[in-house]
Enzyme design. Sequence first.
Site: not given
Ligand code: EPU
Length: 337
Positions: A165, A238, A333
Site C-alpha cells: 500500500r 480497510s 491506511e
Molecule cells: N478476519 C477476521 N475478522 C474480521 C475480518 C477478517 O477474523 O472481521 C480474518 C479473516 O477470517 C481472514 C483474515 O482475517 O482469515 C483476512 O481477512 P480478509 O480476507 O477479509 O482480508 P484482510 O486482510 O482483512 C486485505 C486488504 C483488503 C483486501 C483483502 C483481500 C488490507 C489493509 N486490506 O484485507 O483491501 O480486499 O485483503 O485481499 O491489506 C482495502 O485496502 O481497502 C481493502 C479492502
Amino acid sequence: MQIHTDYPLLQHNTFGIEAKCAHFVEYNNEDELREALKLIRKDKDTPWLHIGGGSNLLFTRDYPGTILHSGILGKEVMEESKDSLLLRVGAAEDWDSLVEWCVSRGYHGLENLSLIPGEAGASAVQNIGAYGVEVESLIEKVETLHVETGAARIFQHDECEYGYRTSIFKQAYKGKFIVTHVQYRLSKAFHPQTSYGALKNLSENRPTPPTATEVRNEVIRIRREKLPDPAEIGSAGSFFMNPVISEAQFRLLQSQHPDIPNYPAKGGIKVPAGWLIEQCGWKGKQLGQAGVHPRQALVLVNLGHATGAEIQLLSQEIQKDVATRFNINLHPEVLFL
Ligand code: EPU
C-alpha cells in the site's frame, strides 16, 4: 479548468463526510494541470492536496486549502505483441470500469482487483491490492508532472519503490509529483491467480481453470458479501493496514491463539488487523454514528451522519484496545485531513 470556492466534498469522499474545502480545482489535461500548479506555487501559504476517488480519505474538519482533482480520461493501447500489450490509462478513469473493460477485451491481469473503489491514478500511488495481487506487478510506467516546475517525468516501475500500500509518491516524493497517466502491462493469455484463501474454491475440484470473467465475478461476490457498498454505507474500505510483527511476537501470540490467521511478509509475519479488532470485541459495535462493519472488522463505517472526528475517535479507541491486548500498533491506511 473549473475552480470552485467553498466547495462541498460529500461527493468526493466515500466515507460520506459533509466537509467543505476552500477551493476545488478540476483539470482535464496536462496544460490545465500546469496552470493549476502555477496557482498553487503562487500561494505558498495555502495548503493543497490532490485527491482521486476519495476512497482513502477522512475529513476531520473543513479543508482550509485547495483540492485538486484530475479529469484526465482515456485508454490507449501503446504497444501490442503476441502475448501482451501496454495500456496507457488517464488518472481519472474509474478503476472498476477499467477492470471490466479490460476483462471484456481479453486484456488480463487486473481481475482480482475488481470492484476496488477509486481511480487509476491512485492505483499507482497507493499500490492497491486484493486477493493475492498488487497492482504494481502490472505497472510498467507512471507518467507524472513535477509540482515545482510543471515538467513531465515518466517513472519506470523500479523507480516507484513499491511496497505494501505504498510507493515513492507517498514517501520521498509525497506532494512532489502528480500522476497523469499509468501504463499497465497486461497479458493476452489468462493466468488465474487463485491461491488466496477465499478464491481457492475456484480452482479446486474442476477439470478446467476458471475464466477471467469467473474470477472477476467471484471477487465481486466476495467483496459484496464482506464489504459495505460505498453507494449505500460510507466507508473507506480497510481503515488500517495489516500489521507485520516479528517471528518471536507471532510465536507468542500463536501459543495463546492457535487459530490466528497469518501470512509471511517482508520483515516478519503479517496478521490481519480485522482479526485483532474482532478479538477485542469491536465487530459490529458503534460509537455515536461511527461503526465497525459487522462482516469485516477492518472496515469502519459512517452509520448516517457521522463526522470525521467521530470516526477518528472510534479508530483511536480500537487502536488503544489492540495495543493493550496484543501489544501491536495499528496504522491507518486512511489519510486523516
Ligand atoms: N478476519 C477476521 N475478522 C474480521 C475480518 C477478517 O477474523 O472481521 C480474518 C479473516 O477470517 C481472514 C483474515 O482475517 O482469515 C483476512 O481477512 P480478509 O480476507 O477479509 O482480508 P484482510 O486482510 O482483512 C486485505 C486488504 C483488503 C483486501 C483483502 C483481500 C488490507 C489493509 N486490506 O484485507 O483491501 O480486499 O485483503 O485481499 O491489506 C482495502 O485496502 O481497502 C481493502 C479492502
